[in-house]
Write a protein that holds these residues in place. Structure first.
Motif, PDB file in Angstrom:
ATOM      1  N   LEU A  10       0.801  -1.084  -0.053  1.00 19.12           N
ATOM      2  CA  LEU A  10      -0.134   0.004   0.026  1.00 19.12           C
ATOM      3  C   LEU A  10       0.755   1.184  -0.128  1.00 19.12           C
ATOM      4  N   PRO A  11       0.531   2.294  -0.906  1.00 17.08           N
ATOM      5  CA  PRO A  11       1.438   3.484  -0.484  1.00 17.08           C
ATOM      6  C   PRO A  11       1.391   4.055   0.554  1.00 17.08           C
ATOM      7  N   ALA A  12       2.601   4.836   0.953  1.00 18.36           N
ATOM      8  CA  ALA A  12       2.694   5.335   2.222  1.00 18.36           C
ATOM      9  C   ALA A  12       1.455   6.481   2.666  1.00 18.36           C
ATOM     10  N   ASP A  13       0.865   7.030   1.567  1.00 17.63           N
ATOM     11  CA  ASP A  13      -0.114   7.930   1.855  1.00 17.63           C
ATOM     12  C   ASP A  13      -1.518   7.172   1.725  1.00 17.63           C
ATOM     13  N   VAL A  14      -1.529   6.153   1.707  1.00 23.55           N
ATOM     14  CA  VAL A  14      -2.886   5.373   1.445  1.00 23.55           C
ATOM     15  C   VAL A  14      -4.011   5.915   2.449  1.00 23.55           C
ATOM     16  N   THR A  15      -5.201   6.124   1.729  1.00 21.45           N
ATOM     17  CA  THR A  15      -6.111   6.639   2.508  1.00 21.45           C
ATOM     18  C   THR A  15      -6.988   5.112   2.863  1.00 21.45           C
ATOM     19  N   THR A  21     -10.823  -0.680  -0.199  1.00 26.15           N
ATOM     20  CA  THR A  21     -10.897  -1.311  -1.606  1.00 26.15           C
ATOM     21  C   THR A  21      -9.887  -2.168  -1.872  1.00 26.15           C
ATOM     22  N   ALA A  22      -8.543  -2.202  -1.412  1.00 29.39           N
ATOM     23  CA  ALA A  22      -7.770  -3.154  -1.777  1.00 29.39           C
ATOM     24  C   ALA A  22      -8.092  -4.524  -1.078  1.00 29.39           C
ATOM     25  N   LYS A  23      -8.559  -4.311   0.271  1.00 27.35           N
ATOM     26  CA  LYS A  23      -8.711  -5.571   1.058  1.00 27.35           C
ATOM     27  C   LYS A  23     -10.039  -6.216   0.559  1.00 27.35           C
ATOM     28  N   ARG A  24     -10.992  -5.403   0.126  1.00 29.22           N
ATOM     29  CA  ARG A  24     -12.145  -5.983  -0.576  1.00 29.22           C
ATOM     30  C   ARG A  24     -12.070  -6.571  -1.827  1.00 29.22           C
ATOM     31  N   GLU A  25     -11.321  -5.926  -2.664  1.00 33.19           N
ATOM     32  CA  GLU A  25     -11.054  -6.343  -3.964  1.00 33.19           C
ATOM     33  C   GLU A  25     -10.254  -7.573  -4.018  1.00 33.19           C
ATOM     34  N   ILE A  26      -9.124  -7.550  -3.283  1.00 29.31           N
ATOM     35  CA  ILE A  26      -8.212  -8.839  -3.343  1.00 29.31           C
ATOM     36  C   ILE A  26      -9.173  -9.912  -2.700  1.00 29.31           C
ATOM     37  N   GLY A  27      -9.744  -9.599  -1.659  1.00 28.66           N
ATOM     38  CA  GLY A  27     -10.716 -10.625  -0.769  1.00 28.66           C
ATOM     39  C   GLY A  27     -11.705 -11.443  -1.554  1.00 28.66           C
ATOM     40  N   LYS A  28     -11.953 -10.676  -2.854  1.00 31.78           N
ATOM     41  CA  LYS A  28     -12.972 -11.485  -3.618  1.00 31.78           C
ATOM     42  C   LYS A  28     -12.345 -12.835  -4.196  1.00 31.78           C
ATOM     43  N   TYR A  29     -11.143 -12.809  -4.307  1.00 30.92           N
ATOM     44  CA  TYR A  29     -10.547 -13.887  -5.061  1.00 30.92           C
ATOM     45  C   TYR A  29      -9.485 -14.555  -4.459  1.00 30.92           C
ATOM     46  N   ALA A  30      -8.932 -13.903  -3.267  1.00 36.80           N
ATOM     47  CA  ALA A  30      -8.061 -14.750  -2.509  1.00 36.80           C
ATOM     48  C   ALA A  30      -8.316 -14.596  -0.903  1.00 36.80           C
ATOM     49  N   GLN A  31      -7.843 -15.567  -0.229  1.00 38.14           N
ATOM     50  CA  GLN A  31      -7.999 -15.537   1.340  1.00 38.14           C
ATOM     51  C   GLN A  31      -7.201 -14.358   1.755  1.00 38.14           C
ATOM     52  N   ILE A  32      -7.844 -13.447   2.547  1.00 42.34           N
ATOM     53  CA  ILE A  32      -6.800 -12.634   3.241  1.00 42.34           C
ATOM     54  C   ILE A  32      -6.354 -13.168   4.464  1.00 42.34           C
ATOM     55  N   LEU A  33      -4.913 -13.008   4.708  1.00 39.60           N
ATOM     56  CA  LEU A  33      -4.171 -13.500   5.777  1.00 39.60           C
ATOM     57  C   LEU A  33      -4.010 -12.682   6.711  1.00 39.60           C
ATOM     58  N   GLY A  34      -3.904 -11.104   6.581  1.00 40.62           N
ATOM     59  CA  GLY A  34      -3.598 -10.128   7.357  1.00 40.62           C
ATOM     60  C   GLY A  34      -3.428  -8.885   6.675  1.00 40.62           C
ATOM     61  N   ILE A  79      -6.672   2.100  -6.041  1.00 40.43           N
ATOM     62  CA  ILE A  79      -6.322   0.559  -6.069  1.00 40.43           C
ATOM     63  C   ILE A  79      -7.370   0.062  -7.035  1.00 40.43           C
ATOM     64  N   LYS A  80      -6.646  -0.788  -8.120  1.00 39.52           N
ATOM     65  CA  LYS A  80      -7.321  -1.223  -9.021  1.00 39.52           C
ATOM     66  C   LYS A  80      -7.225  -2.932  -8.854  1.00 39.52           C
ATOM     67  N   VAL A  81      -8.011  -3.729  -8.968  1.00 38.53           N
ATOM     68  CA  VAL A  81      -8.030  -5.265  -9.067  1.00 38.53           C
ATOM     69  C   VAL A  81      -8.592  -5.677  -9.958  1.00 38.53           C
ATOM     70  N   ALA A  82      -8.167  -6.865 -10.671  1.00 39.56           N
ATOM     71  CA  ALA A  82      -8.702  -7.585 -11.622  1.00 39.56           C
ATOM     72  C   ALA A  82      -8.263  -9.179 -11.324  1.00 39.56           C
ATOM     73  N   HIS A  83      -9.080 -10.101 -12.061  1.00 34.99           N
ATOM     74  CA  HIS A  83      -8.920 -11.413 -11.807  1.00 34.99           C
ATOM     75  C   HIS A  83      -8.871 -12.069 -13.196  1.00 34.99           C
ATOM     76  N   THR A  84      -8.112 -13.064 -13.691  1.00 33.14           N
ATOM     77  CA  THR A  84      -8.251 -13.621 -14.913  1.00 33.14           C
ATOM     78  C   THR A  84      -8.123 -15.206 -14.638  1.00 33.14           C
ATOM     79  N   ASP A  85      -8.370 -15.989 -15.601  1.00 30.80           N
ATOM     80  CA  ASP A  85      -7.935 -17.382 -15.608  1.00 30.80           C
ATOM     81  C   ASP A  85      -6.863 -17.951 -16.146  1.00 30.80           C
ATOM     82  N   SER A  86      -5.962 -17.110 -16.703  1.00 34.48           N
ATOM     83  CA  SER A  86      -4.478 -17.411 -17.151  1.00 34.48           C
ATOM     84  C   SER A  86      -3.829 -16.296 -16.966  1.00 34.48           C
ATOM     85  N   PRO A  87      -2.465 -16.285 -16.850  1.00 35.19           N
ATOM     86  CA  PRO A  87      -1.357 -15.246 -16.853  1.00 35.19           C
ATOM     87  C   PRO A  87      -1.199 -14.451 -18.009  1.00 35.19           C
TER      88      PRO A  87
END
Length: 128
Positions: A10-15, A21-34, A79-87
């Motif tokens: 996260l940027p040093a000046d993250v709001t 947003t980062a936690k919610r969007e990443i959490g849609k696709y991956a298990q948040i660990l901390g 923060i922008k997050v996207a998920h795909t099925d292949s790299p």
């Protein structure tokens, strides 16, 4: 991938809005660990990153159990997050051609994506 832990910085000046947003969007696709002041930790493996390009401060790409994730800090849009099925599809989520090229180059450099062999006869003919 059970023991892989990835971090999205996260940027040093993250709001608080960007953090949520980062936690919610990443959490849609991956298990948040901390969560730490400077990062969101989640189940996954980092497969590539780029620095500043266009108005993206940085971009990170990850392999997850259920596909691939790209997360970026856009200086204009947060923060922008996207998920795909292949790299191979990760760069395609961005409209800007320069951003796509940077991500494609990074994935090739790290050998996550390899160029397909060119068909025979596709090279320029040599001097005769």
């Amino acid at each position: 991938m059970a023991s892989d832990v990835a971090e999205f910085p996260l940027p040093a000046d993250v709001t608080e809005e960007e953090r949520a947003t980062a936690k919610r969007e990443i959490g849609k696709y991956a298990q948040i660990l901390g969560e730490e002041p400077g990062a969101i930790r989640f189940k996954g493996r980092t497969i590539g990153q780029t620095g500043p390009v266009w108005h993206l401060q940085y971009t990170r790409m990850y392999a997850l159990e259920n596909g691939y994730l790209v997360a970026a800090h856009d200086l204009h849009e947060g923060i922008k997050v996207a998920h795909t099925d292949s790299p191979e599809k990760l760069p395609l989520v961005f409209e800007n051609e320069t951003v796509r090229e940077f991500l494609e180059d990074e994935l090739r450099f790290r050998k996550i994506v390899v160029d397909k062999p060119k068909p025979a006869g596709s090279e320029h003919a040599g001097a005769r």
